[in-house]
Motif scaffolding. Structure first.
Motif, PDB file in Angstrom:
ATOM      1  N   UNK A   1      22.439  65.694  34.336  1.00 54.03           N
ATOM      2  CA  UNK A   1      22.518  64.332  33.820  1.00 54.03           C
ATOM      3  C   UNK A   1      23.634  64.323  32.798  1.00 54.03           C
ATOM      4  N   UNK A   2      24.515  63.347  32.911  1.00 56.70           N
ATOM      5  CA  UNK A   2      25.664  63.279  32.028  1.00 56.70           C
ATOM      6  C   UNK A   2      25.580  62.091  31.096  1.00 56.70           C
ATOM      7  N   UNK A   3      26.538  62.003  30.207  1.00 57.77           N
ATOM      8  CA  UNK A   3      26.595  60.888  29.264  1.00 57.77           C
ATOM      9  C   UNK A   3      25.386  60.843  28.359  1.00 57.77           C
ATOM     10  N   UNK A   4      25.168  59.690  27.774  1.00 58.67           N
ATOM     11  CA  UNK A   4      23.995  59.473  26.929  1.00 58.67           C
ATOM     12  C   UNK A   4      22.792  59.169  27.812  1.00 58.67           C
ATOM     13  N   UNK A   5      21.721  59.887  27.627  1.00 53.64           N
ATOM     14  CA  UNK A   5      20.511  59.653  28.413  1.00 53.64           C
ATOM     15  C   UNK A   5      19.599  58.756  27.584  1.00 53.64           C
ATOM     16  N   UNK A   6      19.321  57.572  28.100  1.00 54.22           N
ATOM     17  CA  UNK A   6      18.483  56.614  27.370  1.00 54.22           C
ATOM     18  C   UNK A   6      17.033  57.082  27.377  1.00 54.22           C
ATOM     19  N   UNK A   7      16.372  56.954  26.250  1.00 50.27           N
ATOM     20  CA  UNK A   7      14.980  57.364  26.103  1.00 50.27           C
ATOM     21  C   UNK A   7      14.091  56.701  27.141  1.00 50.27           C
ATOM     22  N   UNK A   8      14.324  55.408  27.412  1.00 50.47           N
ATOM     23  CA  UNK A   8      13.469  54.711  28.379  1.00 50.47           C
ATOM     24  C   UNK A   8      13.696  55.192  29.811  1.00 50.47           C
ATOM     25  N   UNK A   9      14.832  55.801  30.081  1.00 48.67           N
ATOM     26  CA  UNK A   9      15.100  56.329  31.427  1.00 48.67           C
ATOM     27  C   UNK A   9      14.310  57.617  31.639  1.00 48.67           C
ATOM     28  N   UNK A  10      14.639  58.635  30.905  1.00 49.86           N
ATOM     29  CA  UNK A  10      13.918  59.912  30.908  1.00 49.86           C
ATOM     30  C   UNK A  10      13.978  60.447  29.477  1.00 49.86           C
TER      31      UNK A  10
END
Length: 167
Positions: free
Chosen positions: A95-104
């Protein structure tokens, strides 16, 4: 002597206080009632995940190695393919970039999906290694190891169930 004991005690205790999160792992396998070639075609096709993963609502191919994935919960993740090994039917990604909390609720994740022939069926193994969202020593609820583990386990199991159902 007391000073030496105090210094040694401090030297031993300091690394323990600085300890961050431990990497987590998910490793799941299912047998799909389809031949390995057809399952591999689904897994290896860029953005096909939107067709077979029930938690994915959309996928946009950015380039040959990068896709932006939208999840049913509204979160977005970016998948970057590290290696596509056609001969061994293995897809390695991160997973790249900023991973949003609501995503995973993870701060980083690398994964591998492998398809093997199992007679006339396909054995699909999906492994992921990841760190929780909050990498500090005392993460808040929802950003901890248990939350990350449950979310990644659920995501992978749902994807494998989608492949198993023949989507």
């Amino acid at each position: 002597m007391k000073l030496l004991i105090a210094i040694l005690s401090l030297a031993i205790a300091t690394p323990a206080l600085a300890h961050g999160p431990t990497p987590r792992k998910t490793d799941e396998t299912v047998t799909v009632k389809a031949n390995a070639e057809s399952v591999w075609a689904k897994v290896s096709e860029p953005c096909a995940i939107a067709k077979w993963h029930p938690e994915v609502t959309a996928c946009e191919k950015v380039d040959d190695k990068t896709s932006n994935i939208t999840l049913k919960n509204g979160g977005k993740i970016q998948q970057q393919v590290d290696e596509l090994d056609v001969a061994n039917k293995t897809l390695s990604y991160r997973l790249g970039g900023e991973i949003a909390l609501e995503a995973l609720p993870v701060s980083s994740l690398t994964g591998r999906i492998k398809v093997d022939a199992d007679g006339s069926n396909a054995k699909v193994s999906w492994m992921a290694r990841f760190y929780r969202f909050d990498t500090g020593n005392e993460p808040p609820e929802g950003q901890d190891d248990e939350t990350a583990q449950n979310a990644v386990d659920g995501f992978i199991k749902a994807g494998l169930a989608g492949l198993e159902a023949g989507k």
